[in-house]
Design a protein around this motif. Structure first.
Motif, short mmCIF file in Angstrom:
data_model
loop_
_atom_site.label_atom_id
_atom_site.label_comp_id
_atom_site.label_asym_id
_atom_site.label_seq_id
_atom_site.Cartn_x
_atom_site.Cartn_y
_atom_site.Cartn_z
N MET A 34 18.94 -15.27 50.96
CA MET A 34 18.37 -16.29 51.83
C MET A 34 19.18 -17.56 51.72
SD MET A 34 15.95 -14.97 53.48
CE MET A 34 15.33 -13.29 53.42
N PRO A 35 19.13 -18.38 52.78
CA PRO A 35 19.88 -19.63 52.72
C PRO A 35 19.31 -20.59 51.71
CG PRO A 35 18.46 -19.55 54.69
CD PRO A 35 18.37 -18.20 54.02
N ARG A 72 19.04 -26.95 46.19
CA ARG A 72 19.33 -25.89 47.14
C ARG A 72 20.81 -25.83 47.49
NH1 ARG A 72 20.34 -27.89 52.18
NH2 ARG A 72 19.62 -30.01 52.63
N ASN A 94 14.19 -26.80 57.95
CA ASN A 94 13.61 -25.47 57.87
C ASN A 94 14.64 -24.44 57.45
OD1 ASN A 94 10.69 -25.46 59.14
ND2 ASN A 94 11.93 -26.87 60.35
N ARG A 95 14.16 -23.40 56.78
CA ARG A 95 14.99 -22.24 56.46
C ARG A 95 14.74 -21.20 57.55
NH1 ARG A 95 16.80 -22.64 51.15
NH2 ARG A 95 15.68 -24.13 49.85
N ARG A 115 11.00 -17.48 51.08
CA ARG A 115 11.03 -18.92 51.34
C ARG A 115 11.65 -19.24 52.70
NH1 ARG A 115 14.53 -20.92 47.77
NH2 ARG A 115 13.73 -23.05 47.77
N ILE A 116 11.29 -18.43 53.70
CA ILE A 116 11.73 -18.64 55.07
C ILE A 116 10.63 -19.38 55.82
CG2 ILE A 116 12.12 -17.42 57.27
CD1 ILE A 116 14.59 -17.50 55.58
N ASP A 117 11.02 -20.29 56.71
CA ASP A 117 10.05 -21.07 57.48
C ASP A 117 9.86 -20.56 58.90
OD1 ASP A 117 9.46 -23.20 55.51
OD2 ASP A 117 11.59 -23.63 55.73
N SER A 126 23.62 -26.06 53.35
CA SER A 126 23.39 -25.26 54.54
C SER A 126 24.48 -25.54 55.56
CB SER A 126 22.03 -25.63 55.16
OG SER A 126 22.08 -26.96 55.66
N ARG A 155 17.85 -28.03 62.46
CA ARG A 155 16.74 -27.21 62.01
C ARG A 155 15.66 -27.99 61.28
NH1 ARG A 155 17.34 -25.92 56.59
NH2 ARG A 155 19.28 -26.70 55.72
N VAL A 158 24.01 -19.18 59.14
CA VAL A 158 22.69 -18.92 58.57
C VAL A 158 22.87 -17.91 57.44
CG1 VAL A 158 22.11 -17.06 60.19
CG2 VAL A 158 20.28 -18.38 59.11
#
Length: 376
Positions: free
Chosen positions: A375-376, A208, A33-34, A89-91, A211, A30, A56
């Motif tokens: 969110m991740p 963070r 990216n989130r 904060r998602i891409d 992931s 990824r 995810v």
């Protein structure tokens, strides 16, 4: 300051084509990216949801039935509104649609929906090379799906002979003239076709959560083809960079964009229109047939350049660069008519979305739908 636009990619294809395999591959590569995933399964047991749920942080399953039938535009807007809030904060958002979903309806729902932070990221149609003729016999509508796709991924090409591969490519070209086609095995395409590497401050990366990508890399060292970074995936597409110090002529650039050459899938970057709009630079986002400009004031002391990246399959680098160079202003500023400069922007402004409406709830992180999803 211009608002961040979150690409929403529709991933579709008939059952067994390899959509979930491709999605899992994107999650593993990824590029920082989130990713938010909206999964739609046809049937009571959501097998695809269970497949991606551990990979995810926010998987939204829409339950039984295809997405376009079970969810109307306002409901889809609700999901996209939450997932594309700045506080989330998602891409990128990927909608993995059921094999029985209607792609054209999904695209319409995104393009006409009320989600100012989302931007259409393209319709990706996954096609099973080994079952291509059988799928067309069972589902004649696949021809129409291919014709409206922005990108076709011809999957499972390792299961067909080279002559058969070429025959299918020729058929796809006839069904969707000019549409980029990327051949793949096990759904492995380069993520750069769909989204860009994320750039995050070091302190954010340190703080963070781990992931799935991190865990996968730990468990599967670089010898795994899915996780390796040897660059072999880049052979499926070309990337062309263009930088210009002279302003771009809006009429010439729009003529170029209106007649994009075959195989060109994405265009991204910033445009300087010079005296036609001296106050703003324009972020350009084009995917398939969709095009958007987003103006924002130039930063103090910022160098005024046009910087574009063009991505596609089978594109001619030298021809593209020649055509873009021809879009630059050639007359000195003093010789140009100010009114003509302004009228030349009309074609550009048609593709600037109206983002002036207030957006309640964004500052607090809790809108009318309730608290943010994890969110991740």
């Amino acid at each position: 300051m211009s608002r961040k636009q979150i690409p929403v990619v529709v991933l579709t294809g008939f059952l067994g084509s390899g959509k979930t395999t491709l999605l899992n591959h994107l999650l593993r590569r990824r590029a920082g990216n989130r990713i938010a995933v909206v999964v739609n399964d046809f049937g009571a047991i959501e097998i695809d949801t269970m497949t991606v749920a551990g990979q995810v942080g926010s998987t939204v399953s829409l339950g039984n039935g295809c997405l376009c039938c079970a969810v109307d535009a306002s409901e889809l807007d609700g999901y996209l509104e939450r997932l594309t809030r700045p506080s989330a904060r998602i891409d990128i958002v990927v909608i993995e649609a059921s094999g029985l979903a209607e792609p054209q309806e999904l695209v319409r729902m995104i393009l006409t929906g009320d989600h100012p932070h989302a931007v259409y990221g393209g319709l990706v149609q996954v096609v099973d090379a080994a079952e291509f003729d059988a799928t067309r016999a069972r589902h004649p509508e696949i021809d129409r799906h291919i014709s409206i796709a922005d990108l076709v991924v011809l999957n499972k090409t390792d299961r067909v002979a080279e002559t058969e591969h070429r025959r299918i490519l020729a058929t796809l070209d006839g069904l969707g003239p000019g549409t980029p086609v990327v051949s793949a095995t096990y759904g492995r395409i380069d993520p750069e076709l769909l989204f860009d590497p994320a750039v995050r401050p070091d302190e954010e990366e340190k703080a963070r959560q781990l992931s799935f990508e991190d865990l996968y890399e730990d468990a599967h060292p670089a010898h795994d083809d899915h996780a390796s970074h040897d660059g072999h995936l880049h052979a499926a597409y070309e990337s062309v960079s263009f930088t210009a110090g002279a302003p771009m002529n809006p009429r010439r650039l729009m003529a170029f964009l209106d007649s994009r050459p075959p195989g060109l899938y994405r265009i991204k970057g910033f445009v300087d229109f010079g005296p036609a709009d001296p106050a703003n630079r324009y972020a350009l986002h084009a995917v398939g047939r969709a095009l958007r400009f987003h103006p924002a004031p130039w930063g103090r002391g910022e160098e005024r350049l046009t910087q574009l990246v063009l991505i596609g399959s089978g594109i001619d680098r030298e021809v593209l660069l020649k055509e873009l160079h021809a879009c630059q202003e050639t007359e000195p500023r003093a010789a140009r008519d100010a009114a003509a400069d302004q009228s030349g922007m009309w074609g550009v402004l048609r593709y600037v979305p109206d983002l002036t409406e207030p957006e309640p709830g964004y500052e607090t992180g809790s809108g009318p739908e309730g608290p943010e999803p994890d969110m991740p």
